[in-house]
Design a protein around this motif. Structure first.
Motif, mmCIF file in Angstrom:
data_model
loop_
_atom_site.group_PDB
_atom_site.id
_atom_site.type_symbol
_atom_site.label_atom_id
_atom_site.label_comp_id
_atom_site.label_asym_id
_atom_site.label_seq_id
_atom_site.Cartn_x
_atom_site.Cartn_y
_atom_site.Cartn_z
ATOM 1 N N GLN A 282 25.302 128.054 -77.839
ATOM 2 C CA GLN A 282 25.836 126.772 -77.412
ATOM 3 C C GLN A 282 25.388 126.463 -75.983
ATOM 4 N N TYR A 283 25.102 125.170 -75.748
ATOM 5 C CA TYR A 283 24.779 124.722 -74.389
ATOM 6 C C TYR A 283 25.206 123.264 -74.248
ATOM 7 N N GLY B 56 27.962 122.047 -74.951
ATOM 8 C CA GLY B 56 28.747 121.656 -76.106
ATOM 9 C C GLY B 56 27.932 121.421 -77.367
ATOM 10 N N LEU B 57 26.639 121.690 -77.326
ATOM 11 C CA LEU B 57 25.772 121.479 -78.492
ATOM 12 C C LEU B 57 25.141 122.800 -78.912
ATOM 13 N N ALA B 58 24.781 122.887 -80.193
ATOM 14 C CA ALA B 58 24.212 124.113 -80.741
ATOM 15 C C ALA B 58 22.688 124.098 -80.658
ATOM 16 N N SER C 125 26.045 120.339 -85.254
ATOM 17 C CA SER C 125 26.603 121.424 -86.052
ATOM 18 C C SER C 125 25.468 122.175 -86.727
#
Length: 437
Positions: free
Chosen positions: A367-368, A370-372, A390
């Motif tokens: 995660q970075y 808030g995104l994968a 996701s």
């Protein structure tokens, strides 16, 4: 009479073959050009449907500028392909015209010979003359030969007439094909003008947007610096994970080498015990380790990956346009705005999915902001998929080509962009050279 019918049938079949040959030489070429052009045009039309942010802040305008620049580049490439098709059709027309000239000359020659044969036949056409010619023979054998000659000459004259007809039909068909080529060229020229007008509209749109962005130099520099810091942190994390994967691969290789060395030592020990002759045990040769070694299955997979260079699928589903190029480059239209991209940025529709470009194993999911983000190893090669809302894979998952990895995030401005990278060990590669766009 049967001889005449047989010759006519042969000529008719030959004529059909010639016409089919001419048709196959020209029409499929034009059809293939049209097919390729329609595919390119369909791709451009799909990219036109991509959501475009309407915000007036610098970030939104930069996003819009990237999309407009990409669309302009696509349309220019499309216009280049149209011009190539026009040139190709013109070459085809030139070839057809040269063939028509040759056919006209051949037809004139056959007509001349046919006219001469008709004149000769007319001068010697009376039954009395033919009978006198036949019955004035010295003997029966000569009479038979003269009778056969009269028949053969009549058949010959009819055959020449059929040749003239077939050549004329060939010319008619050639002219038809030439006319079709002319019409295809005219149609393409009209389409080219329409695309040029669309390009002019897009360039005007870009000019207006550039004027707006250039009036916000302070915000522009701040946004570019912000994006650079985010990219640097993301790349540092990717580099760290790849380094870990390389180290893990090195350890696996070293463990495999030690296992094989131990097996070899045991084998030699058993042989030495069985041998009554004392022998000095040979030293085990230790190989120097490379930075990154893979096992045989990985090397086989890498080979397959390399052989597919330029044919790997685009890592997104649905319509797309590349809005961020690989490497360092000046932003088109903006002064002193230079970007450094370690991969490419692919804009697509909301809800689009990221997909694997080749068979491989997921080596990391992290995660970075808030995104994968996902790393997939293909032997010595590693593909990186960033900015995912996701994911449906996990570390250790085995993927096939085009397997879905996860859904691409859509930001508050409506932009759905996948950041995609490709590495060979630690070397960064230009993904555009590997995917089939």
């Amino acid at each position: 009479m049967s001889y005449y019918i047989s010759c006519r049938n042969i000529l008719f079949i030959a004529l059909l073959c010639v016409v089919q040959l001419l048709y196959s030489q020209t029409t499929p070429k034009i059809r293939q050009l049209e097919k390729e052009r329609k595919e390119l045009h369909h791709k451009i039309m799909e990219s036109e449907t991509l959501l475009q942010s309407t915000g007036k802040d610098v970030k939104s305008q930069l996003d819009n500028l990237a999309l407009i620049n990409a669309r302009i580049e696509e349309r220019r490439s499309y216009l280049t392909s149209i011009q190539k098709d026009i040139n190709s059709i013109q070459l085809e027309i030139n070839r057809l015209e040269n063939e028509l000239k040759a056919l006209d000359a051949e037809l004139a020659l056959k007509r001349d010979r046919y006219e001469k044969s008709l004149k000769y036949l007319h001068r010697n056409s009376s039954i009395q003359e033919k009978l006198m010619f036949i019955f004035s023979a010295d003997n029966l054998s000569q009479m038979y030969r003269r009778l056969r000659y009269v028949r053969q000459y009549a058949d010959f004259q009819r055959l020449k007439g059929e040749e003239v007809k077939s050549k004329l039909a060939e010319i008619v068909e050639k002219k038809k094909i030439t006319l079709n080529s002319y019409q295809a060229k005219v149609k393409l020229l009209k389409h080219q003008e329409e695309e040029k007008k669309k390009l002019e509209i897009q360039e005007k749109e870009r000019k207006e947007l550039l004027a707006s962005v250039q009036n916000k130099q302070k915000q522009l520099r701040s946004e570019i610096e912000k994006q650079r810091k985010v990219a640097d942190k993301l790349n540092s994390e990717i580099d760290r994970l790849i380094a870990l994967e390389i180290e893990a691969a090195r350890k696996r290789e070293e463990a495999e080498r030690k296992r094989k060395a131990e097996e070899e030592r045991r084998r030699r020990s058993v042989v030495a015990k069985r041998n009554t002759t004392s022998m000095k045990k040979p030293e085990t040769k230790v190989e120097k380790m490379d930075t990154y070694r893979t096992d045989s299955s990985d090397r086989k997979l890498s080979g397959s990956f390399e052989r597919n260079k330029g044919n790997l699928p685009v890592p997104v589903t649905g319509p797309y346009v590349i809005v961020g190029r690989y490497g360092q480059y000046q932003v088109n239209g903006l002064r002193n705005v230079r970007l450094d991209n370690k991969g490419i940025d692919i804009k697509t529709k909301q809800g689009s999915m990221a997909r694997a470009i080749f068979d491989g194993e997921v080596t990391a999911v992290f995660q970075y902001n808030g995104l994968a983000n996902v790393l997939v190893r293909h032997g010595s090669y590693i593909s990186v998929y960033c900015n995912l809302e996701s994911v449906i894979v996990k570390q250790g998952s085995l993927l096939k080509t085009r397997d879905v990895i996860g859904q691409i995030n859509t930001d508050s401005d409506g932009n759905t962009v996948l950041h995609f990278q490709l590495r060979k060990e630690t070397v960064k590669l230009n993904p555009e050279l590997w995917i089939d766009k």
